[in-house]
Each structure stands twice: as structure tokens, then as C-alpha cells.
Design an enzyme around this catalytic site. Sequence first.
Site, PDB file in Angstrom:
ATOM      1  N   ARG A  51       0.704  -1.090  -0.110  1.00  0.00           N
ATOM      2  CA  ARG A  51      -0.041   0.174  -0.130  1.00  0.00           C
ATOM      3  C   ARG A  51       0.960   1.212   0.001  1.00  0.00           C
ATOM      4  O   ARG A  51       2.220   1.338   0.225  1.00  0.00           O
ATOM      5  CB  ARG A  51      -1.083  -0.129   1.019  1.00  0.00           C
ATOM      6  CG  ARG A  51      -0.630  -0.466   2.360  1.00  0.00           C
ATOM      7  CD  ARG A  51       0.463   0.315   3.249  1.00  0.00           C
ATOM      8  NE  ARG A  51       0.164   1.667   3.362  1.00  0.00           N
ATOM      9  CZ  ARG A  51       1.109   2.324   3.543  1.00  0.00           C
ATOM     10  NH1 ARG A  51       2.364   2.248   3.586  1.00  0.00           N
ATOM     11  NH2 ARG A  51       0.929   3.672   3.821  1.00  0.00           N
ATOM     12  N   GLY A  52       0.280   2.401  -0.236  1.00  0.00           N
ATOM     13  CA  GLY A  52       1.123   3.661  -0.311  1.00  0.00           C
ATOM     14  C   GLY A  52       1.103   3.783  -1.878  1.00  0.00           C
ATOM     15  O   GLY A  52       1.542   3.112  -2.572  1.00  0.00           O
ATOM     16  N   ALA A  53       0.722   4.996  -2.246  1.00  0.00           N
ATOM     17  CA  ALA A  53       0.373   5.465  -3.847  1.00  0.00           C
ATOM     18  C   ALA A  53       1.919   4.766  -4.566  1.00  0.00           C
ATOM     19  O   ALA A  53       1.624   4.377  -5.489  1.00  0.00           O
ATOM     20  CB  ALA A  53       0.337   7.158  -3.986  1.00  0.00           C
ATOM     21  N   GLN A 203      -2.005   3.026  10.079  1.00  0.00           N
ATOM     22  CA  GLN A 203      -0.521   2.912   9.308  1.00  0.00           C
ATOM     23  C   GLN A 203       0.396   3.627  10.065  1.00  0.00           C
ATOM     24  O   GLN A 203       1.743   3.450   9.757  1.00  0.00           O
ATOM     25  CB  GLN A 203      -0.584   3.647   7.623  1.00  0.00           C
ATOM     26  CG  GLN A 203      -1.502   2.525   6.803  1.00  0.00           C
ATOM     27  CD  GLN A 203      -3.073   3.033   6.915  1.00  0.00           C
ATOM     28  OE1 GLN A 203      -3.438   3.629   7.872  1.00  0.00           O
ATOM     29  NE2 GLN A 203      -3.571   3.039   5.735  1.00  0.00           N
ATOM     30  N   ASP A 244      -1.942  10.876  -2.253  1.00  0.00           N
ATOM     31  CA  ASP A 244      -2.468   9.684  -3.255  1.00  0.00           C
ATOM     32  C   ASP A 244      -2.783  10.331  -4.540  1.00  0.00           C
ATOM     33  O   ASP A 244      -2.822   9.682  -5.673  1.00  0.00           O
ATOM     34  CB  ASP A 244      -3.586   9.102  -2.777  1.00  0.00           C
ATOM     35  CG  ASP A 244      -3.008   8.334  -1.518  1.00  0.00           C
ATOM     36  OD1 ASP A 244      -2.896   8.740  -0.380  1.00  0.00           O
ATOM     37  OD2 ASP A 244      -2.779   6.964  -1.760  1.00  0.00           O
TER      38      ASP A 244
END
Length: 353
Positions: A51-53, A203, A244
Amino acid sequence: MTNSSNQVYPVIWHNDSVSLIDQTRLPNEYAFVEIHRSEDMARAIKTMIVRGAPAIGVAAAYGMYLGAREIKTSDRHDFLENLDKVAQLLRSTRPTAVNLFWAIGRMMKTAYETLGTVEQIKQTLFQTAQNINTEDLQTCQAIGDHGLAALPTTPQKLTILTHCNAGALATAGYGTALGVVRSAWREGRLERVFADETRPRLQGAKLTAWECVQEGIPVTVITDNMAAHCMKQGLIHAVVVGADRIAANGDTANKIGTYSVAIAATAHNIPFFVAAPLSTIDFELPDGSQIPIEERNPEEIYQIGDTILTPSNVDFYNPAFDVTPAELITAIVTENGAFAPSALVQSQVKQMA
Ligand code: MRU
């Protein structure tokens, strides 16, 4: 994976497959998931193993190569048609982070523009996925250094608040917001990090805190509703968050709760920085109102482990991101420097994207 200097690489090509750090198991377990097929990569993105852009973009690029490898035809037209289906599957995983669509678009363009046999296209796709990975690492290091230069000059040692995780785990390595933190730490300009816990997926508490511990960076975890109080007490000198998707006017989608942090920072006259690669800017969108906001399973709100937190028969709303209006943002820090949100549309920044 980490190397001897404790650097974290969440997505790497290893033994003819992709190795992902399983981010759903941190900080209690540092485990890897081996991905051999595009379908499994799509699932890993959806379930937030990765995850994470920017990390999602890198993972999707490798997912495209894995999908290409699965296509058996040697006919160019059939191959491209099937590759498009792989792209559709990967695009359907998460709607908000534009890096996903950017990376898939770059892989499709590569496929269409590569002349030669299907085998040659597959090889070029592999090389492009590797390039996207290594370029993102360099990009983050540049963002870190530009962000350091943009930070307030006093006090000498700053306390920086961040929200969610925009660290090495969320990128190819080093991080965007945490890249700025890393650069500040390296140069002796960081006192400590305040990490918002970041409900509902935590997160900040789980991933940002873990990354800071790996590097010996002092970190204080707070619950999200404590940020304004900490600002009022004078504990925070700057806020740095990731993104994002950034619209052309600078409106920025980031993890839910970012908007309230920006409002609190503005109210306390604390600079609020967004750190993101140019690939996170969506010049097609004039402002943030059109950014698609992912809604996730309500379970993320009402359940922690086996414990149910709420009475039955209540309703839930679980947007995963919010949009911070450009006027609350001091600067957007990219690999090419820090820009006022209003400067993004200038052709100079746009051409570099
Ligand atoms: O839902 P997530 O964990 O993928 O959301 C991540 C964030 O919102 C990050 O702040 C953003 O992607 C920037 S990562 C460098």
C-alpha cells in the site's frame, strides 16, 4: 526487504517473482509474500499487503509484467488485447492513488511502442517495471532533500508531525514525507517525529513508528484526535504528509484525517507540506472535487482483531481518503523542488511531470 544499512524495500524482483513485504503483518511480523501471477498482485494491492501510492504503482508495473508473462500467444494483436485485460484487472484494485494508473499507463504505452516479437515486448516490459522501481527510489531521495531545504529554519531541531505512512514502505524505498524526515535526521535537523496513529488501518502506529524504530529516529505516537492539542502546546514545528492524488490546482487527496490535520496546522500557523512525486499529480483534474475517494469495508471501523467495538444495527461510513484544499498547503515538495500549490499549473512543473 532490508539491506545491511536497514533500508526498507517493500517491492523487489527476486527469484523470478515479486517479493512484497506483507504490510498487514507489521510491526509484529516481518514477513514476505511471493507473487508469481498478476491476479495475486491485484489481490495484494486490494488487501493492502502492499500500500502507499508510489509502492502501489511499482507493484502494478510488476503485475503488468507478470500478466504479460502469462500470455501464451505470439501474435502481437492478441497479446496487446490480453495485456489490456491485465491492465483492467490491476486498475480495478484501488481507485484513489493515481500512481497506480500512471504506472499501468506507462507499461501499456511501452507495450504498444515496442516493435518486434511478443518475447521482445515482454523483455521491454520487465525492464520498464525495473526502471519504475529504481526511478522512484531516486525520486524519493530528491524529494527528501528538497523538503529539507523547505523546512522552517528555526528552531535548529524540528519536531515534525506526519499522518499515515508515506515512508519507505509506501514507495520503492526512502519515502516521501518520511523521506523529508530521513533527510532532516541525516542533517541533524530533526528532534523527533509525531506519528498520528491513523484510524482505521493504523498505518501511523504500525508502519511509520516501525520505520522510525528501524532507523533510531525518536518517534511519539499519538491518536488522531490529539494532533491539534499538540500543536496548541507548541510541540509541532511542521507537518509533512504524502499524497495519493494531487489535482492541477494543488488540492490533495491523502489518507483520511489529513484534512483535519491541515485545518489544525493552519489555525496554529504551522507550515503544512505535501511531499509527493510528480507522478502523483493528476493534471487532468482541475481541482480535488473529481478525485475518486475509495470507500472500504466498515469492518475496519467496528472491529479490532476479534473485538467488536460497536453495538449491532448501526450504520458506518468508511472513506479511506480526504481532500485537503490547496489553500491550506504551504508547499508541494516534488523531486524537482518545492512549489506553492498555485505554481503547479505553470508549464515548467507540468512539463516535468
Ligand atoms: O490506504 P493507504 O495506506 O494506501 O494510504 C496511503 C496514504 O494515504 C499515503 O499517505 C500516500 O499514499 C502517500 S505514500 C508515499
